[in-house]
Design a protein around this motif. Structure first.
Motif, PDB file in Angstrom:
ATOM      1  N   ARG A   1       0.767  -1.186   0.129  1.00 21.93           N
ATOM      2  CA  ARG A   1       0.112   0.077  -0.181  1.00 21.93           C
ATOM      3  C   ARG A   1       0.883   1.248   0.133  1.00 21.93           C
ATOM      4  O   ARG A   1       0.441   2.390  -0.566  1.00 21.93           O
ATOM      5  CB  ARG A   1      -0.945   0.005   1.194  1.00 21.93           C
ATOM      6  N   ASP A   2       2.266   1.130   0.607  1.00 23.77           N
ATOM      7  CA  ASP A   2       2.914   2.380   0.539  1.00 23.77           C
ATOM      8  C   ASP A   2       3.396   2.946  -0.829  1.00 23.77           C
ATOM      9  O   ASP A   2       4.198   4.046  -0.950  1.00 23.77           O
ATOM     10  CB  ASP A   2       3.837   1.980   1.698  1.00 23.77           C
ATOM     11  N   TRP A   3       3.798   1.918  -1.497  1.00 25.66           N
ATOM     12  CA  TRP A   3       4.428   1.996  -2.957  1.00 25.66           C
ATOM     13  C   TRP A   3       3.416   1.881  -4.310  1.00 25.66           C
ATOM     14  O   TRP A   3       3.608   2.284  -5.176  1.00 25.66           O
ATOM     15  CB  TRP A   3       5.446   1.069  -3.051  1.00 25.66           C
TER      16      TRP A   3
END
Length: 207
Positions: free
Chosen positions: A4-6
């Motif tokens: 989800r962070d990338w």
């Protein structure tokens, strides 16, 4: 380092009945390579620029312009999309998603949230961004590659030698013949003499 962070959020999508020509136009205008295929809020397939272009008639075709346009107007994404779809989950680790991409020889994975709905897409470009981020490539400093025994305490020994410089990132690989390599990026105080300090403790500095 979660997916989800990338991932790229809210990717452009198409439906199974989208004409191939329209899908190719979306890819060209958006500057990307793949399109998740949706039926309502359900992911049913994925198609890529290569898939769609492979569906186009050869330039050597003997079809008339009218026949060619007619065939292209009838050709839809449903006929070219890949299914079932290999996906990633928002909350899984990037390395797990990257390994799945490698194992299945694909350049991107649609990402599903906890409810099983499409929320993003992760691609090889995102994996590269994560990789260079982990290695601190944009943070300056110096890169050190250390060759050390693959035993407990090796990393502690290396970090002690690097002080008072600051360690930005650490990666490790190898593990063969009882040796392991540590790739570190360091910055801050004492940076000019860091290699000499490390070598003075008996650690092999490869670069």
């Amino acid at each position: 380092m979660l997916v989800r962070d990338w991932m790229t959020r809210n990717p452009t999508t198409v439906t199974p009945d989208t004409p191939v020509m329209d899908a190719l136009k979306l890819l060209k205008e958006g500057g990307f390579r793949r399109l998740p295929v949706m039926e309502g809020d359900r992911l049913v397939g994925i198609t890529t620029r290569k898939d769609l272009k492979d569906a186009m008639p050869s330039k050597a075709t003997t079809l008339s312009v009218w026949e060619l346009n007619y065939l292209l107007s009838k050709l839809t994404v449903e006929e070219m999309m890949a299914r079932p779809v290999i996906t990633a989950a928002e909350g899984e680790y990037m390395e797990d998603a990257a390994l799945r991409m490698q194992e299945h020889h694909v350049g991107g994975l649609p990402v599903l949230n906890d409810a099983g709905r499409l929320s993003g897409i992760i691609t090889t470009m995102d994996v590269l961004r994560a990789f260079t981020g982990i290695l601190g490539m944009r943070e300056g400093g110096q890169r050190l590659t250390l060759d050390m025994p693959d035993v407990p305490g090796s990393l502690e020994r290396a970090t002690g030698a690097i002080l008072p410089s600051n360690i930005i990132s650490v990666a490790t690989y190898g593990g063969e013949n009882g040796r392991r390599r540590f790739v570190m990026r360091v910055s801050g105080e004492g940076l000019k003499e860091v290699r000499e300090r490390v070598r003075a403790t008996g650690i092999d500095v490869l670069d």
